[in-house]
Design an enzyme around this catalytic site. Structure first.
Site, short mmCIF file in Angstrom:
data_model
loop_
_atom_site.label_atom_id
_atom_site.label_comp_id
_atom_site.label_asym_id
_atom_site.label_seq_id
_atom_site.Cartn_x
_atom_site.Cartn_y
_atom_site.Cartn_z
N ARG A 70 0.84 -1.20 0.00
CA ARG A 70 0.00 0.00 0.00
C ARG A 70 0.88 1.26 0.00
O ARG A 70 0.61 2.23 -0.70
CB ARG A 70 -0.87 -0.02 1.27
CG ARG A 70 -2.29 0.32 1.04
CD ARG A 70 -3.09 0.09 2.30
NE ARG A 70 -4.00 -1.02 2.16
CZ ARG A 70 -5.13 -1.00 1.45
NH1 ARG A 70 -5.48 0.09 0.79
NH2 ARG A 70 -5.90 -2.05 1.36
N HIS A 114 -18.48 11.30 0.76
CA HIS A 114 -18.83 10.01 1.34
C HIS A 114 -20.35 9.91 1.40
O HIS A 114 -21.02 10.85 1.85
CB HIS A 114 -18.23 9.90 2.75
CG HIS A 114 -18.53 8.60 3.41
ND1 HIS A 114 -17.89 7.43 3.05
CD2 HIS A 114 -19.42 8.27 4.38
CE1 HIS A 114 -18.37 6.43 3.79
NE2 HIS A 114 -19.29 6.91 4.59
N THR A 146 -8.33 13.15 6.48
CA THR A 146 -7.22 12.98 7.42
C THR A 146 -6.87 11.50 7.43
O THR A 146 -7.45 10.71 6.67
CB THR A 146 -7.63 13.41 8.84
OG1 THR A 146 -8.69 12.56 9.28
CG2 THR A 146 -8.06 14.86 8.90
C1 GAR Z 1 -20.20 7.86 -4.83
O1 GAR Z 1 -21.49 7.55 -4.36
C2 GAR Z 1 -19.32 8.27 -3.68
O2 GAR Z 1 -20.01 8.90 -2.65
C3 GAR Z 1 -18.83 6.92 -3.20
O3 GAR Z 1 -18.62 6.16 -4.36
C4 GAR Z 1 -19.51 6.61 -5.38
C5 GAR Z 1 -18.69 6.92 -6.59
O4 GAR Z 1 -19.51 7.21 -7.69
N1 GAR Z 1 -17.62 7.07 -2.46
C6 GAR Z 1 -17.32 6.33 -1.41
O5 GAR Z 1 -18.03 5.42 -1.01
C7 GAR Z 1 -15.99 6.68 -0.75
N2 GAR Z 1 -15.91 6.04 0.52
P1 GAR Z 1 -18.91 7.92 -8.97
O6 GAR Z 1 -17.69 7.07 -9.40
O7 GAR Z 1 -20.00 7.82 -9.99
O8 GAR Z 1 -18.54 9.30 -8.61
#
Ligand code: GAR
Length: 220
Positions: A70, A114, A146
């Protein structure tokens, strides 16, 4: 000092890229306080890469499967992002956990969306967890990043109702429409210098934001 329109935005994606596309659309409409200079994906097959290329935006793949740890991946990703000298780094559906190797290089200019009403439901499967708990509302939160996963200070949050008959897909789709609104809005505040990430939280126009961030007002 660079003017607002010269502010530089790097966007990281892992998949569909609809939030990334919302930034591109805002830029085309002239309502983004900066320019998207590059879209970087950790997955070569991310659909959003074609969307960005079609819009004339430079794309780069930093394939996490090619790195032995990572930390090694995060170092390579940080190098790629640094090339663009961004004013903000936007995590738009970037689905890799980032380590301090990356986060410490960009803290203060690293923003994520999120799909939950943070601080509720950090992590995955947020929509299903809200439905399983019989919550009446769900939503999305834009926050500074963060080293605590989904734990950085919230900036802007939108609530949407959970309707009877919702499943995680229908709820996710309803929330996503609002992610596309609040994410560029919050990033604009950052680029305009109105929003800053301090050690003890996010400040908008000199005032510390509450633990939910600013609450997005539904338009009449
Ligand atoms: C979105 O719903 C975003 O909030 C989520 O992934 C999706 C991406 O959609 N992100 C997370 O869950 C981050 N923890 P997109 O590729 O169409 O923007």
């Amino acid at each position: 000092m660079s003017s607002i329109s010269e502010k530089r935005i790097s966007i990281l994606i892992s998949g569909r890229g609809s939030n990334m596309e919302a930034f591109l659309k805002a830029e085309r409409r002239g309502v983004l306080s900066g320019q998207v200079v590059r879209v970087i994906s950790n997955r070569p097959d991310a659909a959003g890469l074609a969307t960005a290329s079609d819009a004339g935006v430079a794309t780069t793949v930093v394939d996490h499967t090619l790195y032995e740890s990572r930390g090694a991946f995060d170092a390579a990703l940080a190098e790629a992002v640094k090339q663009d000298n961004p004013d903000v780094v936007v995590l738009a559906g970037f689905m890799r956990i980032l380590t301090p190797v990356f986060i410490d290089a960009f803290v203060g200019k690293l923003v994520n969306v999120h799909p939950s009403l943070l601080p509720n439901y950090p992590g995955l499967n947020t929509h299903q967890r809200a439905i399983d708990n019989s919550d009446r509302e769900a939503g999305a939160t834009v926050h500074y990043v963060t080293n605590e996963i989904d734990g950085g200070p919230p900036i802007l949050q939108v609530s949407v109702p959970i309707e009877s008959g919702d499943d995680s897909d229908s709820l996710a789709a309803r929330i996503l429409d609002f992610e596309h609104v609040i994410f560029p809005e919050a990033v604009n505040w950052h680029l305009q210098g109105r929003l800053v990430h301090e050690a003890d939280g996010a400040y908008l126009d000199g005032k510390k934001l509450p633990p939910t961030g600013s609450l997005w007002e539904w338009q009449a």
